[in-house]
Design a protein around this motif. Structure first.
Motif, mmCIF file in Angstrom:
data_model
loop_
_atom_site.group_PDB
_atom_site.id
_atom_site.type_symbol
_atom_site.label_atom_id
_atom_site.label_comp_id
_atom_site.label_asym_id
_atom_site.label_seq_id
_atom_site.Cartn_x
_atom_site.Cartn_y
_atom_site.Cartn_z
ATOM 1 N N GLY A 107 10.156 -22.145 4.370
ATOM 2 C CA GLY A 107 10.591 -21.565 3.102
ATOM 3 C C GLY A 107 9.472 -21.316 2.110
ATOM 4 O O GLY A 107 9.670 -20.679 1.084
ATOM 5 N N PHE A 108 8.259 -21.825 2.407
ATOM 6 C CA PHE A 108 7.112 -21.595 1.523
ATOM 7 C C PHE A 108 6.819 -20.101 1.456
ATOM 8 O O PHE A 108 6.761 -19.429 2.486
ATOM 9 N N GLN A 109 6.680 -19.574 0.260
ATOM 10 C CA GLN A 109 6.422 -18.136 0.084
ATOM 11 C C GLN A 109 5.233 -17.927 -0.835
ATOM 12 O O GLN A 109 5.040 -18.665 -1.793
ATOM 13 N N PHE A 110 4.439 -16.911 -0.521
ATOM 14 C CA PHE A 110 3.351 -16.511 -1.402
ATOM 15 C C PHE A 110 3.218 -15.001 -1.350
ATOM 16 O O PHE A 110 3.799 -14.334 -0.509
ATOM 17 N N TRP A 111 2.440 -14.467 -2.293
ATOM 18 C CA TRP A 111 2.280 -13.026 -2.452
ATOM 19 C C TRP A 111 0.874 -12.582 -2.076
ATOM 20 O O TRP A 111 -0.083 -13.332 -2.237
ATOM 21 N N LEU A 112 0.785 -11.350 -1.625
ATOM 22 C CA LEU A 112 -0.496 -10.679 -1.406
ATOM 23 C C LEU A 112 -0.397 -9.300 -2.038
ATOM 24 O O LEU A 112 0.670 -8.676 -2.029
ATOM 25 N N CYS A 113 -1.504 -8.852 -2.607
ATOM 26 C CA CYS A 113 -1.549 -7.544 -3.250
ATOM 27 C C CYS A 113 -2.866 -6.864 -2.903
ATOM 28 O O CYS A 113 -3.817 -7.526 -2.489
ATOM 29 N N GLY A 114 -2.908 -5.568 -3.062
ATOM 30 C CA GLY A 114 -4.129 -4.836 -2.795
ATOM 31 C C GLY A 114 -4.077 -3.442 -3.376
ATOM 32 O O GLY A 114 -3.070 -3.015 -3.943
ATOM 33 N N VAL A 115 -5.174 -2.739 -3.201
ATOM 34 C CA VAL A 115 -5.308 -1.369 -3.694
ATOM 35 C C VAL A 115 -5.818 -0.508 -2.546
ATOM 36 O O VAL A 115 -6.776 -0.871 -1.854
ATOM 37 N N CYS A 116 -5.186 0.632 -2.349
ATOM 38 C CA CYS A 116 -5.623 1.583 -1.324
ATOM 39 C C CYS A 116 -6.918 2.242 -1.781
ATOM 40 O O CYS A 116 -7.004 2.779 -2.881
ATOM 41 N N ARG A 117 -7.939 2.193 -0.938
ATOM 42 C CA ARG A 117 -9.226 2.818 -1.252
ATOM 43 C C ARG A 117 -9.345 4.201 -0.597
ATOM 44 O O ARG A 117 -9.895 5.120 -1.166
ATOM 45 N N GLU A 118 -8.848 4.309 0.634
ATOM 46 C CA GLU A 118 -8.884 5.586 1.355
ATOM 47 C C GLU A 118 -7.611 5.721 2.168
ATOM 48 O O GLU A 118 -7.115 4.746 2.725
ATOM 49 N N ALA A 119 -7.105 6.939 2.268
ATOM 50 C CA ALA A 119 -5.926 7.205 3.088
ATOM 51 C C ALA A 119 -6.050 8.610 3.672
ATOM 52 O O ALA A 119 -5.973 9.594 2.951
ATOM 53 N N VAL A 120 -6.272 8.660 4.958
ATOM 54 C CA VAL A 120 -6.324 9.929 5.688
ATOM 55 C C VAL A 120 -5.239 9.822 6.750
ATOM 56 O O VAL A 120 -5.409 9.091 7.736
ATOM 57 N N PRO A 121 -4.094 10.478 6.550
ATOM 58 C CA PRO A 121 -2.962 10.315 7.461
ATOM 59 C C PRO A 121 -3.347 10.391 8.942
ATOM 60 O O PRO A 121 -4.111 11.260 9.361
ATOM 61 N N SER A 122 -2.833 9.416 9.679
ATOM 62 C CA SER A 122 -3.033 9.290 11.125
ATOM 63 C C SER A 122 -4.496 9.125 11.528
ATOM 64 O O SER A 122 -4.841 9.333 12.688
ATOM 65 N N SER A 123 -5.357 8.759 10.573
ATOM 66 C CA SER A 123 -6.767 8.658 10.889
ATOM 67 C C SER A 123 -7.428 7.410 10.311
ATOM 68 O O SER A 123 -8.047 6.649 11.037
ATOM 69 N N ARG A 124 -7.294 7.198 8.995
ATOM 70 C CA ARG A 124 -8.046 6.122 8.348
ATOM 71 C C ARG A 124 -7.265 5.586 7.157
ATOM 72 O O ARG A 124 -6.766 6.352 6.337
ATOM 73 N N TYR A 125 -7.198 4.255 7.073
ATOM 74 C CA TYR A 125 -6.548 3.606 5.937
ATOM 75 C C TYR A 125 -7.412 2.425 5.539
ATOM 76 O O TYR A 125 -7.680 1.536 6.340
ATOM 77 N N VAL A 126 -7.905 2.436 4.306
ATOM 78 C CA VAL A 126 -8.770 1.369 3.796
ATOM 79 C C VAL A 126 -8.072 0.776 2.584
ATOM 80 O O VAL A 126 -7.727 1.494 1.643
ATOM 81 N N THR A 127 -7.870 -0.537 2.614
ATOM 82 C CA THR A 127 -7.198 -1.205 1.506
ATOM 83 C C THR A 127 -7.834 -2.566 1.243
ATOM 84 O O THR A 127 -8.459 -3.140 2.131
ATOM 85 N N THR A 128 -7.694 -3.042 0.027
ATOM 86 C CA THR A 128 -8.052 -4.417 -0.289
ATOM 87 C C THR A 128 -6.772 -5.235 -0.160
ATOM 88 O O THR A 128 -5.665 -4.698 -0.294
ATOM 89 N N ILE A 129 -6.909 -6.513 0.090
ATOM 90 C CA ILE A 129 -5.758 -7.428 0.084
ATOM 91 C C ILE A 129 -6.260 -8.762 -0.464
ATOM 92 O O ILE A 129 -7.307 -9.249 -0.044
ATOM 93 N N HIS A 130 -5.512 -9.337 -1.395
ATOM 94 C CA HIS A 130 -5.886 -10.640 -1.943
ATOM 95 C C HIS A 130 -4.641 -11.475 -2.193
ATOM 96 O O HIS A 130 -3.540 -10.939 -2.372
ATOM 97 N N PHE A 131 -4.819 -12.801 -2.189
ATOM 98 C CA PHE A 131 -3.730 -13.696 -2.558
ATOM 99 C C PHE A 131 -3.413 -13.445 -4.020
ATOM 100 O O PHE A 131 -4.311 -13.199 -4.827
ATOM 101 N N ALA A 132 -2.123 -13.520 -4.361
ATOM 102 C CA ALA A 132 -1.709 -13.170 -5.715
ATOM 103 C C ALA A 132 -0.448 -13.923 -6.107
ATOM 104 O O ALA A 132 0.201 -14.558 -5.268
ATOM 105 N N ASP A 133 -0.091 -13.775 -7.384
ATOM 106 C CA ASP A 133 1.224 -14.220 -7.821
ATOM 107 C C ASP A 133 2.148 -13.005 -7.738
ATOM 108 O O ASP A 133 1.727 -11.922 -7.327
ATOM 109 N N ALA A 134 3.400 -13.158 -8.119
ATOM 110 C CA ALA A 134 4.368 -12.066 -8.007
ATOM 111 C C ALA A 134 4.012 -10.856 -8.855
ATOM 112 O O ALA A 134 4.514 -9.758 -8.612
ATOM 113 N N ASP A 135 3.117 -11.035 -9.855
ATOM 114 C CA ASP A 135 2.688 -9.931 -10.713
ATOM 115 C C ASP A 135 1.354 -9.335 -10.279
ATOM 116 O O ASP A 135 0.741 -8.565 -11.006
ATOM 117 N N CYS A 136 0.867 -9.735 -9.103
ATOM 118 C CA CYS A 136 -0.387 -9.249 -8.515
ATOM 119 C C CYS A 136 -1.648 -9.750 -9.219
ATOM 120 O O CYS A 136 -2.712 -9.144 -9.081
#
Length: 107
Positions: free
Chosen positions: A67-96
Motif C-alpha cells: 500500500g506504500f505509494q509515492f510520486w514521480l514527475c518529469g519534463v519531456c525534453r524531446e519527442a519525435v513520434p515513433s523515434s525518440r523520447y527524452v524525459t526527466t523523472i524525479h521523486f516528488a510529492d503529489a504536486d511535483c
C-alpha cells in the motif's frame, strides 16, 4: 537534463526492444500503455498523466503491494513520434515538488 560536465547527477538509459518502434514510443508516452509495464511486477501505477511534447510534464504514482505509494514527475525534453523520447523523472510529492529518496525511506 544535465549535461555531461554538469555538477548535477544524471543517468542516461538506453535500451533496444524487439518490438515495433511505434509501440515502444506509445508505451512511454500514452498513460494507457505506461501503467501496464512501469515498475516491478508487484507494483501498480494508479495515477498517470503524460504530456509527451517538449516542455510537457509527466506525473504518476507508484503503489507497492503493502500500500506504500509515492510520486514521480518529469519534463519531456524531446519527442519525435515513433523515434525518440527524452524525459526527466524525479521523486516528488503529489504536486511535483522534488523529494529526496531518503524522505521515501530509500538509501
Amino acid at each position: 537534463m544535465a549535461e555531461k560536465n554538469s555538477p548535477e547527477p544524471f543517468l542516461v538509459v538506453t535500451r533496444d526492444f524487439d518490438a515495433p518502434r511505434e509501440l515502444v514510443y506509445q508505451a512511454w508516452t500514452e498513460p494507457e500503455h505506461f501503467v501496464h509495464w512501469w515498475g516491478p511486477r508487484e507494483w501498480t501505477v494508479p495515477e498517470c498523466a503524460i504530456d509527451a511534447r517538449p516542455g510537457g510534464r509527466m506525473r504518476f504514482a507508484m503503489r507497492g503491494p503493502d500500500g506504500f505509494q509515492f510520486w514521480l514527475c518529469g519534463v519531456c525534453r524531446e519527442a519525435v513520434p515513433s523515434s525518440r523520447y527524452v524525459t526527466t523523472i524525479h521523486f516528488a510529492d503529489a504536486d511535483c515538488n522534488v523529494v529526496p529518496p531518503t524522505q521515501l525511506g530509500m538509501g
